[in-house]
Design a protein around this motif. Structure first.
Motif, PDB file in Angstrom:
ATOM      1  N   GLY A 166      16.457  37.900   8.024  1.00 31.62           N
ATOM      2  CA  GLY A 166      15.665  37.687   6.740  1.00 31.62           C
ATOM      3  C   GLY A 166      14.951  36.162   6.840  1.00 31.62           C
ATOM      4  O   GLY A 166      15.879  35.376   7.140  1.00 31.62           O
ATOM      5  N   HIS A 167      13.638  36.112   6.392  1.00 29.13           N
ATOM      6  CA  HIS A 167      12.872  35.079   6.461  1.00 29.13           C
ATOM      7  C   HIS A 167      12.335  34.668   5.497  1.00 29.13           C
ATOM      8  O   HIS A 167      11.126  34.054   5.302  1.00 29.13           O
ATOM      9  CB  HIS A 167      12.113  35.076   7.886  1.00 29.13           C
ATOM     10  N   SER A 168      12.747  34.987   4.213  1.00 23.13           N
ATOM     11  CA  SER A 168      12.268  34.371   2.782  1.00 23.13           C
ATOM     12  C   SER A 168      12.275  33.095   2.878  1.00 23.13           C
ATOM     13  O   SER A 168      12.939  32.278   3.425  1.00 23.13           O
ATOM     14  CB  SER A 168      13.094  35.239   1.640  1.00 23.13           C
ATOM     15  N   GLU A 169      11.137  32.580   1.870  1.00 20.96           N
ATOM     16  CA  GLU A 169      10.970  31.085   1.660  1.00 20.96           C
ATOM     17  C   GLU A 169      11.948  30.468   1.204  1.00 20.96           C
ATOM     18  O   GLU A 169      12.428  29.197   0.983  1.00 20.96           O
ATOM     19  CB  GLU A 169       9.665  30.890   0.772  1.00 20.96           C
ATOM     20  N   LYS A 173      14.343  31.198   5.637  1.00 19.07           N
ATOM     21  CA  LYS A 173      13.704  29.967   6.390  1.00 19.07           C
ATOM     22  C   LYS A 173      14.427  28.625   6.321  1.00 19.07           C
ATOM     23  O   LYS A 173      14.705  27.918   7.070  1.00 19.07           O
ATOM     24  CB  LYS A 173      12.366  29.812   5.996  1.00 19.07           C
ATOM     25  N   HIS A 190      13.581  39.396  11.333  1.00 24.17           N
ATOM     26  CA  HIS A 190      12.663  39.922   9.944  1.00 24.17           C
ATOM     27  C   HIS A 190      12.240  41.252  10.349  1.00 24.17           C
ATOM     28  O   HIS A 190      12.413  41.893  11.029  1.00 24.17           O
ATOM     29  CB  HIS A 190      11.493  38.838   9.658  1.00 24.17           C
TER      30      HIS A 190
END
Length: 293
Positions: A166-169, A173, A190
């Motif tokens: 998962g690479h949400s802000e 991240k 992701h």
């Protein structure tokens, strides 16, 4: 019987809050500590649950907590104006902007309006940017909670092989950057990653934040690994009653992993304690900057 494979987020929360309470008492002896202000735009039942948890934690550490619910019809400009006014109010220690917000509101713009020294959530772009430079003092709370839970295992983060799925802000991240700041070797997966399992099976620790119930299965985990489940999903239980589950198939994964965070009771409670830790850190920053006289 206590299952030692399950990382107890509530116990960690209690220890963090005890430490924060000591810092608040010491700070209050030198200068009054301001109040935390929760802001909701429109009525939201899900947000109300989080607000109650934040208010309870604030009470435990000795910080005043107030809640404002603004009309759902409030314009973007007026909402931003109100937040900017809070930046200039010395009695407001920090602002927590509850999500979700109405569709006509740009939440990123509002997060930018909250000064980094009052950004208890760590969601101002400047606060997130600080993480790139290894300044973790006011980091996003859920990401920080996840890192604290990995530390709770006793694993040495220096050189630890970590996979962040998962690479949400707001979670993926920043968690990846925080782990790198601690010396870990981090791979971020992701929705375009060709084989998530190929990465997760080699990891010493796996963090999952994808919003898919029981996404991570036992065959995706290295034996002895630590698994941090950041997901919160509502699904129908066997009797049709809604239940909360994470992004990890906990019952299956705990037969392979050495540590798994339960949902609920894992990352969530620790996140609330990080709010309070950020709050007293914000007070100390404001005092050092000369904001409080």
């Amino acid at each position: 019987m206590k299952d030692n494979r399950l990382l107890d987020g509530r116990a960690l929360r209690d220890r963090i809050l005890a430490g924060v309470a000591e810092r608040v008492a010491a700070a209050s002896a030198k200068h009054p500590v301001g109040r935390l202000l929760s802001v909701s735009i429109g009525e939201n039942k899900a947000a109300a649950v989080y607000v109650r948890g934040q208010a309870s934690a604030a009470k435990r550490v000795g910080i005043r907590f107030d809640e404002e619910i603004w009309p759902s019809t409030l314009s973007q400009e007026e909402a931003k104006h109100r937040l900017v006014e809070m930046n200039d109010d010395p009695d407001v220690l920090g602002v927590i902007l509850q999500r979700p917000v109405p569709k006509h509101i740009n939440v990123r713009s509002l997060a930018s309006a909250i000064h980094p020294f009052k950004d208890i959530e760590g969601m101002n772009p400047a606060s997130i940017g600080d993480i790139v430079y290894n300044d973790l003092a006011l980091a996003p709370c859920t990401a920080a909670a996840s890192v604290e839970l990995i530390k709770e295992t006793g694993l040495n983060l220096h050189g630890l092989e970590v996979v962040m799925i998962g690479h949400s802000e707001i979670v993926g991240k920043p968690a990846a950057f925080m782990l790198m700041a601690e010396g870990a070797t981090v791979t971020v997966c992701h929705h375009l990653t060709r084989s998530v399992a190929a990465h997760s099976r080699r990891a010493d620790a796996v963090l999952v934040a994808v919003g898919k119930p029981k996404f991570l299965h036992a065959d995706m985990v290295k034996p002895g690994a630590a698994v941090i489940d950041i997901g919160i999903n509502q699904v129908a239980g066997p009797d049709g009653v809604p239940v909360i589950v994470g992004d990890v198939d906990t019952d299956a994964v705990k037969e392979v992993a050495s540590w798994v965070t339960p949902v609920p009771g894992g990352v969530g409670p620790v996140t609330v304690s990080i709010f309070m830790r950020n709050a007293i850190t914000a007070h100390e920053k404001q005092l050092a900057a000369g904001w409080l006289g």
